[in-house]
Write a protein that holds these residues in place. Structure first.
Motif, PDB file in Angstrom:
ATOM      1  N   MET A  14     -23.955 -23.100 -10.204  1.00 16.30           N
ATOM      2  CA  MET A  14     -22.980 -23.541  -9.218  1.00 16.30           C
ATOM      3  C   MET A  14     -21.582 -23.200  -9.698  1.00 16.30           C
ATOM      4  O   MET A  14     -21.195 -23.577 -10.810  1.00 16.30           O
ATOM      5  CB  MET A  14     -23.074 -25.054  -9.023  1.00 16.30           C
ATOM      6  CG  MET A  14     -22.162 -25.584  -7.930  1.00 16.30           C
ATOM      7  SD  MET A  14     -22.139 -27.406  -7.926  1.00 16.30           S
ATOM      8  CE  MET A  14     -21.130 -27.706  -9.382  1.00 16.30           C
ATOM      9  N   THR A  31     -26.705 -33.539  -1.328  1.00 14.59           N
ATOM     10  CA  THR A  31     -27.798 -32.734  -0.751  1.00 14.59           C
ATOM     11  C   THR A  31     -28.568 -31.883  -1.746  1.00 14.59           C
ATOM     12  O   THR A  31     -29.608 -31.328  -1.389  1.00 14.59           O
ATOM     13  CB  THR A  31     -27.241 -31.808   0.345  1.00 14.59           C
ATOM     14  OG1 THR A  31     -26.280 -30.897  -0.239  1.00 14.59           O
ATOM     15  CG2 THR A  31     -26.548 -32.615   1.435  1.00 14.59           C
ATOM     16  N   HIS A  32     -28.096 -31.747  -2.984  1.00 17.99           N
ATOM     17  CA  HIS A  32     -28.718 -30.779  -3.899  1.00 17.99           C
ATOM     18  C   HIS A  32     -30.192 -31.084  -4.166  1.00 17.99           C
ATOM     19  O   HIS A  32     -30.987 -30.157  -4.393  1.00 17.99           O
ATOM     20  CB  HIS A  32     -27.950 -30.721  -5.222  1.00 17.99           C
ATOM     21  CG  HIS A  32     -28.333 -31.791  -6.201  1.00 17.99           C
ATOM     22  ND1 HIS A  32     -29.232 -31.575  -7.224  1.00 17.99           N
ATOM     23  CD2 HIS A  32     -27.955 -33.079  -6.297  1.00 17.99           C
ATOM     24  CE1 HIS A  32     -29.381 -32.689  -7.915  1.00 17.99           C
ATOM     25  NE2 HIS A  32     -28.617 -33.622  -7.380  1.00 17.99           N
ATOM     26  N   HIS A  39     -25.385 -35.360 -10.367  1.00 15.97           N
ATOM     27  CA  HIS A  39     -24.773 -34.089  -9.976  1.00 15.97           C
ATOM     28  C   HIS A  39     -23.254 -34.209  -9.956  1.00 15.97           C
ATOM     29  O   HIS A  39     -22.539 -33.310 -10.449  1.00 15.97           O
ATOM     30  CB  HIS A  39     -25.281 -33.669  -8.593  1.00 15.97           C
ATOM     31  CG  HIS A  39     -25.033 -32.230  -8.264  1.00 15.97           C
ATOM     32  ND1 HIS A  39     -23.795 -31.757  -7.895  1.00 15.97           N
ATOM     33  CD2 HIS A  39     -25.859 -31.147  -8.254  1.00 15.97           C
ATOM     34  CE1 HIS A  39     -23.867 -30.454  -7.667  1.00 15.97           C
ATOM     35  NE2 HIS A  39     -25.098 -30.062  -7.870  1.00 15.97           N
ATOM     36  N   GLU A  99     -32.359 -29.218  -1.808  1.00 12.61           N
ATOM     37  CA  GLU A  99     -32.263 -27.764  -1.874  1.00 12.61           C
ATOM     38  C   GLU A  99     -33.212 -27.175  -2.901  1.00 12.61           C
ATOM     39  O   GLU A  99     -33.430 -25.962  -2.924  1.00 12.61           O
ATOM     40  CB  GLU A  99     -30.821 -27.355  -2.197  1.00 12.61           C
ATOM     41  CG  GLU A  99     -29.825 -27.748  -1.100  1.00 12.61           C
ATOM     42  CD  GLU A  99     -28.385 -27.539  -1.519  1.00 12.61           C
ATOM     43  OE1 GLU A  99     -28.168 -27.072  -2.659  1.00 12.61           O
ATOM     44  OE2 GLU A  99     -27.478 -27.834  -0.724  1.00 12.61           O
ATOM     45  N   ASP A 100     -33.769 -28.013  -3.746  1.00 11.07           N
ATOM     46  CA  ASP A 100     -34.749 -27.553  -4.738  1.00 11.07           C
ATOM     47  C   ASP A 100     -36.080 -27.301  -4.046  1.00 11.07           C
ATOM     48  O   ASP A 100     -36.561 -28.145  -3.280  1.00 11.07           O
ATOM     49  CB  ASP A 100     -34.905 -28.617  -5.832  1.00 11.07           C
ATOM     50  CG  ASP A 100     -35.681 -28.113  -7.030  1.00 11.07           C
ATOM     51  OD1 ASP A 100     -36.899 -27.841  -6.877  1.00 11.07           O
ATOM     52  OD2 ASP A 100     -35.088 -28.015  -8.114  1.00 11.07           O
ATOM     53  N   LYS A 107     -22.380 -31.466  -1.891  1.00 10.57           N
ATOM     54  CA  LYS A 107     -23.359 -30.816  -2.762  1.00 10.57           C
ATOM     55  C   LYS A 107     -24.101 -31.852  -3.595  1.00 10.57           C
ATOM     56  O   LYS A 107     -25.328 -31.745  -3.800  1.00 10.57           O
ATOM     57  CB  LYS A 107     -22.664 -29.805  -3.674  1.00 10.57           C
ATOM     58  CG  LYS A 107     -23.601 -28.942  -4.497  1.00 10.57           C
ATOM     59  CD  LYS A 107     -24.365 -27.975  -3.611  1.00 10.57           C
ATOM     60  CE  LYS A 107     -25.178 -26.990  -4.447  1.00 10.57           C
ATOM     61  NZ  LYS A 107     -25.947 -26.057  -3.587  1.00 10.57           N
ATOM     62  N   THR A 147     -27.847 -37.938  -7.122  1.00 14.22           N
ATOM     63  CA  THR A 147     -26.530 -37.764  -6.512  1.00 14.22           C
ATOM     64  C   THR A 147     -25.421 -38.025  -7.522  1.00 14.22           C
ATOM     65  O   THR A 147     -24.489 -37.211  -7.681  1.00 14.22           O
ATOM     66  CB  THR A 147     -26.378 -38.706  -5.302  1.00 14.22           C
ATOM     67  OG1 THR A 147     -27.362 -38.371  -4.317  1.00 14.22           O
ATOM     68  CG2 THR A 147     -24.992 -38.581  -4.681  1.00 14.22           C
ATOM     69  N   THR A 177     -30.278 -24.110 -10.267  1.00 19.16           N
ATOM     70  CA  THR A 177     -31.263 -25.151  -9.930  1.00 19.16           C
ATOM     71  C   THR A 177     -31.197 -26.224 -11.016  1.00 19.16           C
ATOM     72  O   THR A 177     -31.921 -26.152 -12.012  1.00 19.16           O
ATOM     73  CB  THR A 177     -32.686 -24.561  -9.837  1.00 19.16           C
ATOM     74  OG1 THR A 177     -32.983 -23.862 -11.055  1.00 19.16           O
ATOM     75  CG2 THR A 177     -32.782 -23.592  -8.672  1.00 19.16           C
ATOM     76  N   VAL A 198     -25.922 -29.154 -14.393  1.00 19.40           N
ATOM     77  CA  VAL A 198     -24.826 -28.923 -13.442  1.00 19.40           C
ATOM     78  C   VAL A 198     -23.572 -28.495 -14.183  1.00 19.40           C
ATOM     79  O   VAL A 198     -22.864 -27.578 -13.758  1.00 19.40           O
ATOM     80  CB  VAL A 198     -24.557 -30.195 -12.612  1.00 19.40           C
ATOM     81  CG1 VAL A 198     -23.292 -30.031 -11.765  1.00 19.40           C
ATOM     82  CG2 VAL A 198     -25.743 -30.501 -11.708  1.00 19.40           C
ATOM     83  N   TRP A 228     -38.588 -30.094  -4.537  1.00 15.44           N
ATOM     84  CA  TRP A 228     -37.943 -31.398  -4.539  1.00 15.44           C
ATOM     85  C   TRP A 228     -38.912 -32.525  -4.208  1.00 15.44           C
ATOM     86  O   TRP A 228     -38.774 -33.639  -4.734  1.00 15.44           O
ATOM     87  CB  TRP A 228     -36.743 -31.419  -3.591  1.00 15.44           C
ATOM     88  CG  TRP A 228     -37.068 -31.523  -2.125  1.00 15.44           C
ATOM     89  CD1 TRP A 228     -37.249 -30.496  -1.256  1.00 15.44           C
ATOM     90  CD2 TRP A 228     -37.232 -32.730  -1.369  1.00 15.44           C
ATOM     91  NE1 TRP A 228     -37.515 -30.962   0.000  1.00 15.44           N
ATOM     92  CE2 TRP A 228     -37.508 -32.335  -0.031  1.00 15.44           C
ATOM     93  CE3 TRP A 228     -37.170 -34.088  -1.669  1.00 15.44           C
ATOM     94  CZ2 TRP A 228     -37.731 -33.265   0.986  1.00 15.44           C
ATOM     95  CZ3 TRP A 228     -37.384 -35.012  -0.657  1.00 15.44           C
ATOM     96  CH2 TRP A 228     -37.659 -34.604   0.657  1.00 15.44           C
TER      97      TRP A 228
END
Length: 257
Positions: A1, A14-15, A233, A18-19, A11, A230, A59, A53, A22
């Protein structure tokens, strides 16, 4: 990122979704979060996410392939959180427990005392006990709020240093916040928002007739794991920003486990 100069709250929120894996990762994390003691592994997983991160990995959510090591990393962070939270528990619960013990034992011995003496004692001790308990409770709530503000910085410093002692290094924790005031506020607000969404989701499920008892546990488990992810990240983003700050001291990050 890519590293920007501000926290991307969207981000952070929602990350997880996106995996590509998940669902399986969230199921494992949710189940562990609901099991006493084993839940420390989720805190360790959060630390991995923070580090990934901050390194800019595409990822950031790792596979659950090293639960033992994640458990140990999460154990130290979890224990630090418990120790830091003990004063709040003592301030909030302790005085009320002591007050009720006073009333209980006072009632036991009241039969052997002059009724007027008992009445006078009660008229003094009860208001004084309630006042003292209320003051301590207020201090405990204030301490809990301040601790909630500090917790993201504690997690960041632990992810950076990798030691139990780093959780209690107030100088480094305060310095991390002082270097990034506006972005740290955004991280805290992200965690607060995630907590509200979690509480809202559980409340909605509880109002579903017949299905609430079936759904409340899986929804709670997945929501708890999402909150961890959340905040992790968001903290990782801020750790990456702080690494470029000239006042941030080395080493910048604990080696990957």
């Amino acid at each position: 990122m890519p590293v920007t100069d501000s926290i991307d709250i969207g981000k952070a929120i929602t990350h997880l979704f996106e995996d590509k894996d998940w669902i399986s990762k969230a199921i494992v994390g949710g189940l562990l979060a609901l099991i006493p003691i084993l839940g420390f592994a989720v805190a360790g997983y959060e630390v991995r996410v923070i580090r990934n991160v901050s390194r800019g990995e595409a990822t950031p959510m790792p596979a659950w392939d090293d639960i033992g090591q994640m458990f140990m990393e999460g154990l130290w962070l979890g224990l630090a959180r418990i120790i830091l939270g003990l004063p709040a528990a003592l301030l909030i619960v302790g005085p009320f427990v002591g007050f009720y013990f006073l009333i209980f034992f006072g009632a036991l011995f009241a039969g052997n005392a002059n009724s007027r003496d008992v009445e006078q004692a009660v008229s003094v001790l009860v208001p004084a006990g309630l006042l003292a308990s209320s003051l301590c409770c207020g201090l405990g709530i204030l301490y809990s709020f301040l601790l909630g503000v500090l917790f993201p910085a504690v997690a960041a410093n632990y992810a950076r240093r990798g030691t139990f002692a780093s959780c209690f290094n107030i100088g480094e924790v305060a310095g991390f916040i002082r270097r990034n005031p506006s972005n740290y506020l955004m991280v805290w607000l992200t965690g607060f928002l995630a907590g509200l969404i979690y509480a809202g989701a559980v409340s909605v499920v509880n109002f579903i007739p017949c299905l609430n008892l079936i759904l409340v546990w899986p929804v709670s488990a997945l929501a708890i794991f999402w909150v961890y992810m959340t905040l992790g990240h968001a903290v990782g983003q801020l750790l990456a920003l702080d690494a470029a700050h000239p006042a941030a001291s080395a080493p910048q990050l604990s080696p990957a486990s």
